[in-house]
Motif scaffolding. Structure first.
Motif, PDB file in Angstrom:
ATOM      1  N   ARG A  25       0.671  -1.147   0.096  1.00  0.00           N
ATOM      2  CA  ARG A  25      -0.081   0.168  -0.013  1.00  0.00           C
ATOM      3  C   ARG A  25       1.059   1.304  -0.059  1.00  0.00           C
ATOM      4  O   ARG A  25       1.939   1.170   0.672  1.00  0.00           O
ATOM      5  N   LEU A  26       0.480   2.332  -0.453  1.00  0.00           N
ATOM      6  CA  LEU A  26       1.126   3.391  -0.654  1.00  0.00           C
ATOM      7  C   LEU A  26       1.307   4.107   0.731  1.00  0.00           C
ATOM      8  O   LEU A  26       2.353   4.801   1.089  1.00  0.00           O
ATOM      9  N   GLU A  27       0.490   3.697   1.584  1.00  0.00           N
ATOM     10  CA  GLU A  27       0.463   4.409   3.100  1.00  0.00           C
ATOM     11  C   GLU A  27       1.818   3.806   3.675  1.00  0.00           C
ATOM     12  O   GLU A  27       2.321   4.222   4.577  1.00  0.00           O
ATOM     13  N   ASP A  28       2.332   2.785   3.279  1.00  0.00           N
ATOM     14  CA  ASP A  28       3.348   2.007   3.949  1.00  0.00           C
ATOM     15  C   ASP A  28       4.799   2.326   3.357  1.00  0.00           C
ATOM     16  O   ASP A  28       5.688   1.765   3.819  1.00  0.00           O
ATOM     17  N   PHE A  29       4.810   3.060   2.378  1.00  0.00           N
ATOM     18  CA  PHE A  29       5.861   3.428   1.554  1.00  0.00           C
ATOM     19  C   PHE A  29       6.866   4.432   2.530  1.00  0.00           C
ATOM     20  O   PHE A  29       6.375   5.624   3.212  1.00  0.00           O
ATOM     21  N   ASP A  30       7.980   4.294   2.743  1.00  0.00           N
ATOM     22  CA  ASP A  30       9.084   4.844   3.634  1.00  0.00           C
ATOM     23  C   ASP A  30       9.526   5.942   2.687  1.00  0.00           C
ATOM     24  O   ASP A  30      10.734   5.820   2.053  1.00  0.00           O
ATOM     25  N   TYR A  31       9.120   7.306   2.762  1.00  0.00           N
ATOM     26  CA  TYR A  31       9.611   8.273   2.039  1.00  0.00           C
ATOM     27  C   TYR A  31      10.969   8.858   2.738  1.00  0.00           C
ATOM     28  O   TYR A  31      11.840   9.366   1.981  1.00  0.00           O
ATOM     29  N   GLU A  32      11.348   8.825   3.776  1.00  0.00           N
ATOM     30  CA  GLU A  32      12.507   8.993   4.490  1.00  0.00           C
ATOM     31  C   GLU A  32      13.529   8.239   4.161  1.00  0.00           C
ATOM     32  O   GLU A  32      14.738   8.640   4.022  1.00  0.00           O
ATOM     33  N   LYS A  33      13.269   6.797   3.994  1.00  0.00           N
ATOM     34  CA  LYS A  33      14.451   6.078   3.434  1.00  0.00           C
ATOM     35  C   LYS A  33      14.633   6.252   1.798  1.00  0.00           C
ATOM     36  O   LYS A  33      15.686   5.875   1.504  1.00  0.00           O
ATOM     37  N   ASN A  34      13.880   6.922   1.504  1.00  0.00           N
ATOM     38  CA  ASN A  34      13.911   7.024  -0.212  1.00  0.00           C
ATOM     39  C   ASN A  34      13.631   8.593  -0.609  1.00  0.00           C
ATOM     40  O   ASN A  34      12.264   8.682  -0.827  1.00  0.00           O
ATOM     41  N   PRO A  35      14.378   9.444  -0.374  1.00  0.00           N
ATOM     42  CA  PRO A  35      13.849  11.025  -0.484  1.00  0.00           C
ATOM     43  C   PRO A  35      13.894  11.291  -1.839  1.00  0.00           C
ATOM     44  O   PRO A  35      13.389  12.595  -2.146  1.00  0.00           O
ATOM     45  N   ASN A  36      14.173  10.247  -2.804  1.00  0.00           N
ATOM     46  CA  ASN A  36      14.155  10.690  -4.329  1.00  0.00           C
ATOM     47  C   ASN A  36      12.727  10.636  -4.537  1.00  0.00           C
ATOM     48  O   ASN A  36      12.525  11.313  -5.458  1.00  0.00           O
ATOM     49  N   VAL A  37      11.954  10.213  -4.030  1.00  0.00           N
ATOM     50  CA  VAL A  37      10.283  10.008  -4.422  1.00  0.00           C
ATOM     51  C   VAL A  37       9.526  11.111  -3.357  1.00  0.00           C
ATOM     52  O   VAL A  37       9.836  11.128  -2.062  1.00  0.00           O
ATOM     53  N   LEU A  38       8.934  11.807  -4.009  1.00  0.00           N
ATOM     54  CA  LEU A  38       8.148  13.029  -3.606  1.00  0.00           C
ATOM     55  C   LEU A  38       6.728  12.640  -3.112  1.00  0.00           C
ATOM     56  O   LEU A  38       6.099  12.052  -4.033  1.00  0.00           O
ATOM     57  N   PRO A  39       6.391  12.611  -1.961  1.00  0.00           N
ATOM     58  CA  PRO A  39       4.859  12.373  -1.380  1.00  0.00           C
ATOM     59  C   PRO A  39       4.093  12.915  -2.442  1.00  0.00           C
ATOM     60  O   PRO A  39       2.926  12.250  -2.492  1.00  0.00           O
ATOM     61  N   GLU A  40       4.172  14.042  -2.760  1.00  0.00           N
ATOM     62  CA  GLU A  40       3.000  15.001  -3.389  1.00  0.00           C
ATOM     63  C   GLU A  40       2.864  14.197  -4.623  1.00  0.00           C
ATOM     64  O   GLU A  40       1.809  14.417  -5.439  1.00  0.00           O
ATOM     65  N   VAL A  41       3.898  13.777  -5.524  1.00  0.00           N
ATOM     66  CA  VAL A  41       3.714  13.149  -6.666  1.00  0.00           C
ATOM     67  C   VAL A  41       3.039  11.936  -6.708  1.00  0.00           C
ATOM     68  O   VAL A  41       2.278  11.652  -7.550  1.00  0.00           O
ATOM     69  N   VAL A  42       3.607  11.114  -5.711  1.00  0.00           N
ATOM     70  CA  VAL A  42       2.676   9.875  -5.438  1.00  0.00           C
ATOM     71  C   VAL A  42       1.338  10.019  -5.214  1.00  0.00           C
ATOM     72  O   VAL A  42       0.276   9.354  -5.565  1.00  0.00           O
ATOM     73  N   GLY A  43       1.182  10.988  -4.289  1.00  0.00           N
ATOM     74  CA  GLY A  43      -0.451  11.302  -3.812  1.00  0.00           C
ATOM     75  C   GLY A  43      -1.168  11.923  -5.040  1.00  0.00           C
ATOM     76  O   GLY A  43      -2.338  11.628  -4.765  1.00  0.00           O
ATOM     77  N   SER A  44      -0.679  12.403  -5.938  1.00  0.00           N
ATOM     78  CA  SER A  44      -1.421  13.030  -7.049  1.00  0.00           C
ATOM     79  C   SER A  44      -1.828  11.789  -8.012  1.00  0.00           C
ATOM     80  O   SER A  44      -2.744  11.906  -8.548  1.00  0.00           O
TER      81      SER A  44
END
Length: 257
Positions: free
Chosen positions: A77-96
């Motif tokens: 699930r997207l809710e479980d993705f760890d953005y801190e461990k992968n700062p390359n991935v932007l939460p706002e992009v995934v959220g869109s």
């Protein structure tokens, strides 16, 4: 004619729920009736509560059914993705991507990064979110899809298989770029992309940047055509090169006694 009392009344409710296909009301009517008596609901309030409970549970079952139909290999699930461990991935992009508007518009999603950087997690997570919106989703690997298409062509079933993949609202294609495709395999895959172009959304997860796709699609023209279809108006997420699976393993080893 008066309704029967006691056990007979329960039987009438049970049979009616079976006939009307109301499994949640059938399972919970006694509990909900007790709540209604305790809270002194009116008849209308009690009826509204029954129907809302059935509708809510039906929505949950529909989401579960759509996710199962996608045939994901594991739950993510997207809710479980760890953005801190992968700062390359932007939460706002995934959220869109949660709204599904890009799927309705038939736009591609391309996830590029090394192994262990979260591509498959995001691919499955996005696919799950889209499936829960009520849209049809199908997950497969590139190798499995090409093999299925080749077998269908040999069995003179190719048109039907392509039609089935064309109808899906979102095709999630994992491990894109992990194998070298001969011209025949590339042509078969190209047919899927052509049929879906600008009408149905396709999401791919690849370990190879665009400049290395010629290693997967050895025919230059096919490579260019496939890249063109997958990148036109696409959302691009680059997950980087640092494996957080490896980071997690190393961290676990450091903390182990």
């Amino acid at each position: 004619m008066p309704l029967p009392d006691g056990d007979a009344e329960d039987t009438v409710i049970d049979e009616a729920c079976k006939l009307l296909r109301l499994p949640t009301i059938r399972e919970r009517f006694e509990e909900l009736a007790a709540d209604a008596r305790r809270d002194q609901f009116s008849y209308k309030q009690f009826l509204a509560d029954l129907l809302q409970t059935e509708c809510a549970d039906r929505d949950v079952r529909r989401k579960q059914r759509m996710v199962r139909a996608a045939k994901f290999p594991r739950p993510k699930r997207l809710e479980d993705f760890d953005y801190e461990k992968n700062p390359n991935v932007l939460p706002e992009v995934v959220g869109s991507l949660r709204s599904g508007s890009w799927v309705r518009a038939g736009r591609p999603l391309v996830l590029i990064g090394d192994s262990g950087t979260g591509k498959s997690h995001l691919l499955i997570g996005v696919g799950t979110a889209v499936a829960e919106l009520g849209m049809s989703v199908r997950y497969t690997t590139t190798a499995a899809l090409v093999n299925e298409l080749a077998e269908a062509e040999a069995g003179k079933r190719l048109t039907g298989v392509i039609a089935r993949y064309t109808k899906v609202d979102l095709l999630c294609l994992d491990e894109f770029g992990y194998l070298n495709l001969d011209k025949k395999g590339a042509k078969l895959l190209f047919q899927i992309f052509t049929e879906r172009e600008e009408r149905k959304a396709t999401a791919v997860a690849s370990n190879a940047p665009f400049g290395e796709w010629d290693k997967t699609f050895t025919d230059p023209r096919l490579c260019s055509a496939i890249a063109d279809r997958l990148t036109f108006k696409c959302t691009l997420i680059q997950t980087g090169t640092e494996s957080y699976r490896l980071q997690a393993t190393e961290a676990e080893q450091h903390t182990s006694p």
